[in-house]
Design a protein around this motif. Structure first.
Motif, PDB file in Angstrom:
ATOM      1  N   GLY A   4     -40.582 -57.058  48.261  1.00 51.56           N
ATOM      2  CA  GLY A   4     -41.307 -56.197  47.353  1.00 51.56           C
ATOM      3  C   GLY A   4     -41.553 -54.850  47.984  1.00 51.56           C
ATOM      4  O   GLY A   4     -41.208 -54.624  49.146  1.00 51.56           O
ATOM      5  N   PRO A   5     -42.142 -53.922  47.224  1.00 50.11           N
ATOM      6  CA  PRO A   5     -42.366 -52.575  47.753  1.00 50.11           C
ATOM      7  C   PRO A   5     -43.361 -52.521  48.895  1.00 50.11           C
ATOM      8  O   PRO A   5     -43.342 -51.605  49.702  1.00 50.11           O
ATOM      9  N   GLY A   6     -44.261 -53.489  48.978  1.00 51.51           N
ATOM     10  CA  GLY A   6     -45.196 -53.541  50.098  1.00 51.51           C
ATOM     11  C   GLY A   6     -46.339 -52.557  49.979  1.00 51.51           C
ATOM     12  O   GLY A   6     -46.453 -51.774  49.035  1.00 51.51           O
ATOM     13  N   LEU A   7     -47.235 -52.604  50.967  1.00 47.94           N
ATOM     14  CA  LEU A   7     -48.334 -51.654  51.060  1.00 47.94           C
ATOM     15  C   LEU A   7     -47.802 -50.283  51.443  1.00 47.94           C
ATOM     16  O   LEU A   7     -46.775 -50.160  52.110  1.00 47.94           O
ATOM     17  N   SER A   8     -48.524 -49.247  51.052  1.00 47.00           N
ATOM     18  CA  SER A   8     -48.043 -47.889  51.315  1.00 47.00           C
ATOM     19  C   SER A   8     -49.080 -47.046  52.049  1.00 47.00           C
ATOM     20  O   SER A   8     -49.057 -45.820  51.964  1.00 47.00           O
ATOM     21  N   LEU A   9     -49.996 -47.686  52.786  1.00 48.05           N
ATOM     22  CA  LEU A   9     -51.016 -46.926  53.504  1.00 48.05           C
ATOM     23  C   LEU A   9     -50.396 -45.949  54.497  1.00 48.05           C
ATOM     24  O   LEU A   9     -50.925 -44.866  54.727  1.00 48.05           O
ATOM     25  N   LEU A  10     -49.278 -46.344  55.101  1.00 47.07           N
ATOM     26  CA  LEU A  10     -48.575 -45.484  56.061  1.00 47.07           C
ATOM     27  C   LEU A  10     -47.212 -45.081  55.508  1.00 47.07           C
ATOM     28  O   LEU A  10     -46.251 -44.893  56.253  1.00 47.07           O
ATOM     29  N   GLY A  11     -47.140 -44.924  54.205  1.00 44.30           N
ATOM     30  CA  GLY A  11     -45.861 -44.664  53.563  1.00 44.30           C
ATOM     31  C   GLY A  11     -45.192 -43.374  53.976  1.00 44.30           C
ATOM     32  O   GLY A  11     -43.981 -43.219  53.796  1.00 44.30           O
ATOM     33  N   GLY A  35     -46.789 -50.161  55.757  1.00 46.55           N
ATOM     34  CA  GLY A  35     -45.962 -49.253  54.977  1.00 46.55           C
ATOM     35  C   GLY A  35     -45.154 -48.254  55.764  1.00 46.55           C
ATOM     36  O   GLY A  35     -44.391 -47.479  55.167  1.00 46.55           O
ATOM     37  N   ALA A  36     -45.292 -48.210  57.095  1.00 48.45           N
ATOM     38  CA  ALA A  36     -44.545 -47.234  57.886  1.00 48.45           C
ATOM     39  C   ALA A  36     -43.052 -47.533  57.843  1.00 48.45           C
ATOM     40  O   ALA A  36     -42.629 -48.688  57.734  1.00 48.45           O
ATOM     41  N   ASP A  37     -42.250 -46.473  57.932  1.00 46.09           N
ATOM     42  CA  ASP A  37     -40.796 -46.594  58.066  1.00 46.09           C
ATOM     43  C   ASP A  37     -40.492 -46.755  59.554  1.00 46.09           C
ATOM     44  O   ASP A  37     -40.529 -45.790  60.313  1.00 46.09           O
ATOM     45  N   VAL A  38     -40.229 -47.976  59.975  1.00 48.76           N
ATOM     46  CA  VAL A  38     -39.983 -48.263  61.387  1.00 48.76           C
ATOM     47  C   VAL A  38     -38.481 -48.309  61.623  1.00 48.76           C
ATOM     48  O   VAL A  38     -37.770 -49.151  61.059  1.00 48.76           O
ATOM     49  N   VAL A  39     -38.005 -47.388  62.457  1.00 53.04           N
ATOM     50  CA  VAL A  39     -36.602 -47.331  62.840  1.00 53.04           C
ATOM     51  C   VAL A  39     -36.484 -47.966  64.221  1.00 53.04           C
ATOM     52  O   VAL A  39     -36.934 -47.407  65.226  1.00 53.04           O
ATOM     53  N   GLY A 357     -57.496 -56.957  47.601  1.00 49.28           N
ATOM     54  CA  GLY A 357     -56.934 -58.232  47.190  1.00 49.28           C
ATOM     55  C   GLY A 357     -55.441 -58.360  47.343  1.00 49.28           C
ATOM     56  O   GLY A 357     -54.868 -59.391  46.978  1.00 49.28           O
ATOM     57  N   ARG A 358     -54.800 -57.338  47.904  1.00 45.41           N
ATOM     58  CA  ARG A 358     -53.343 -57.336  47.996  1.00 45.41           C
ATOM     59  C   ARG A 358     -52.898 -57.485  49.443  1.00 45.41           C
ATOM     60  O   ARG A 358     -53.326 -56.723  50.315  1.00 45.41           O
ATOM     61  N   ALA A 359     -52.024 -58.442  49.698  1.00 52.74           N
ATOM     62  CA  ALA A 359     -51.489 -58.682  51.033  1.00 52.74           C
ATOM     63  C   ALA A 359     -50.199 -57.889  51.231  1.00 52.74           C
ATOM     64  O   ALA A 359     -49.560 -57.469  50.263  1.00 52.74           O
ATOM     65  N   PRO A 360     -49.792 -57.677  52.491  1.00 49.47           N
ATOM     66  CA  PRO A 360     -48.479 -57.055  52.716  1.00 49.47           C
ATOM     67  C   PRO A 360     -47.368 -57.918  52.130  1.00 49.47           C
ATOM     68  O   PRO A 360     -47.483 -59.145  52.056  1.00 49.47           O
ATOM     69  N   THR A 361     -46.300 -57.273  51.707  1.00 54.23           N
ATOM     70  CA  THR A 361     -45.099 -57.992  51.290  1.00 54.23           C
ATOM     71  C   THR A 361     -43.958 -57.605  52.215  1.00 54.23           C
ATOM     72  O   THR A 361     -44.033 -56.613  52.944  1.00 54.23           O
ATOM     73  N   LEU A 362     -42.916 -58.393  52.189  1.00 59.33           N
ATOM     74  CA  LEU A 362     -41.755 -58.142  53.026  1.00 59.33           C
ATOM     75  C   LEU A 362     -40.835 -57.175  52.290  1.00 59.33           C
ATOM     76  O   LEU A 362     -40.244 -57.519  51.271  1.00 59.33           O
ATOM     77  N   ARG A 363     -40.765 -55.941  52.789  1.00 61.93           N
ATOM     78  CA  ARG A 363     -39.990 -54.914  52.083  1.00 61.93           C
ATOM     79  C   ARG A 363     -38.486 -55.076  52.281  1.00 61.93           C
ATOM     80  O   ARG A 363     -37.700 -54.730  51.419  1.00 61.93           O
ATOM     81  N   ARG A 364     -38.091 -55.578  53.425  1.00 64.62           N
ATOM     82  CA  ARG A 364     -36.685 -55.874  53.685  1.00 64.62           C
ATOM     83  C   ARG A 364     -36.622 -56.944  54.763  1.00 64.62           C
ATOM     84  O   ARG A 364     -37.538 -57.072  55.568  1.00 64.62           O
ATOM     85  N   PRO A 365     -35.563 -57.737  54.780  1.00 61.88           N
ATOM     86  CA  PRO A 365     -35.454 -58.786  55.804  1.00 61.88           C
ATOM     87  C   PRO A 365     -35.262 -58.178  57.187  1.00 61.88           C
ATOM     88  O   PRO A 365     -34.946 -56.985  57.313  1.00 61.88           O
TER      89      PRO A 365
END
Length: 379
Positions: A4-11, A35-39, A357-365
């Motif tokens: 899913g799109p996940g949390l975006s606090l650090l989008g 929500g961070a983009d981790v490379v 009430g919203r947990a993190p989701t897995l944005r990509r495997p």
């Protein structure tokens, strides 16, 4: 599957992650779940933990999969001039850089804090090491640090130092690093100037000693290993019933009186040896014997029912598979499933936060090695 799109606090935050194994990847996992983009920048051979199996899921270990979801993987050979130049370019476009190389390695590669922050003054540069960037105390593997920090001397039975069953030195340093990074990012928003952060696994474990260290510092006496008991609170520990074990944690005199009402009887409640926590600690063996005698003829379920009704803190001692099968974990979104591009499926544990009430989701495997190299370098 729970992509899913996940949390975006650090989008709007990009993290250049040069770390490997567990301490650094756990830090960037927490940032990715926010929500961070981790490379994730890996050598051609990949993060060493990709091979830490069995078991494996596809070509990579479940160890790797457990802490590298929602990241992108770029392969660079930092032993070459071209690879180092590409790394510097990625860092110059990032908000955070994380590394957990041995002290001095980043500087030899031209990726030390002074050099990269000269190119990117707003960069938050975080290093995790075994014993600190200014130390030369050997390699900081988790079990080594559990031993040097004194934690093993407090775990298990006296005279038998025992490591904690999870890699707490790696995990705690990763959590402390993530907290420091978030604080530094807030400051960057105010000032435009980044920070250089130095987190050591050894410092992190010492920080966790809290009251045990305070006792040793102020009394001159080192606390002894107390197994499943507690050095300062009684009764507090694991007790055996007729068919199993349970934890009992009595933290107040009022709770002790309720324990007596539920299980031990009025004579025990009125015994002056057990009137306060201090006197209960002084007569620990006598009290523990009374508890053992009482609960030893009852089932675990019967004991826990009585204690729950009396509002005394207690709970079962479960094997891990029972915990993972508990419906509470699903209700709390603590188990994530994923399917990668090769249709490989696996389950991993989520980060524990809930935001509104919203947990993190897995944005990509978890990324296959080098899967995003071209996409990141072509930007």
């Amino acid at each position: 599957m729970t992509h899913g799109p996940g949390l975006s606090l650090l989008g709007d935050v990009r993290v250049a992650d040069f770390s490997h194994a567990l301490s650094g990847p756990y830090c960037t996992l927490l940032l990715a779940d926010l929500g961070a983009d981790v490379v994730k920048i890996e050598p051609p051979s990949g993060d060493q933990s990709r091979g830490w199996g069995p078991p494996f899921v596809g070509p990579d270990s479940l160890y790797f999969a457990s802490v590298n979801r929602s990241k992108r993987s770029v392969v660079l050979d930092l032993k070459t001039e071209a690879g180092r130049a590409q790394a510097l370019e990625i860092v110059s476009r990032s908000d955070v850089m994380l590394e957990n190389w041995a002290p001095g390695t980043a500087e030899r590669l031209g990726l030390g804090a002074d050099e990269v922050r000269a190119r990117n003054p707003g960069l938050v540069y975080c290093s995790i090491s075994g014993f600190g960037k200014d130390a030369d105390a050997g390699m900081g593997y988790d079990q080594v640090v559990q031993g040097t920090s004194g934690v093993m001397s407090l775990t298990g039975a006296e005279g038998h130092p025992t490591k904690v069953g999870i890699p707490v030195a790696d995990l705690s340093s990763g959590m402390f690093a993530a907290l420091a990074v978030l604080g530094a990012l807030l400051e960057v928003r105010r000032t435009g100037t980044g920070r250089t952060i130095d987190v050591s696994m050894h410092d992190s474990m010492v920080a966790l000693l809290t009251y045990q260290a305070a006792i040793a510092l102020n009394t001159g006496e080192a606390p002894r290993a107390s197994g499943n008991g507690h050095p300062s609170i009684t009764p507090y520990g694991v007790y055996e019933t007729a068919d199993g074990r349970f934890n009992l944690c009595v933290g107040t005199d009022a709770q002790f009186r309720r324990l007596c009402h539920a299980l031990l009887g009025s004579e025990v409640a009125q015994d002056p040896r057990f009137a306060t926590n201090a006197t209960r600690c002084a007569h620990r063996d006598a009290l523990e014997g009374l508890i053992d005698q009482t609960v030893g003829v009852l089932t675990t379920a019967a004991v826990l029912d009585l204690l729950a009704e009396a509002r005394v803190p207690a709970g079962p001692v479960r094997p891990l598979h029972q915990t993972l099968a508990d419906p509470l974990l699903r209700r709390r979104d603590m188990v994530l499933g994923y399917r990668d591009e090769a249709s490989t499926e696996a389950l991993v544990i989520n980060s524990p936060w809930k935001f509104d009430g919203r947990a993190p989701t897995l944005r990509r495997p978890p990324p296959r090695l080098g899967a995003d190299t071209r996409a990141v370098l072509d930007v």
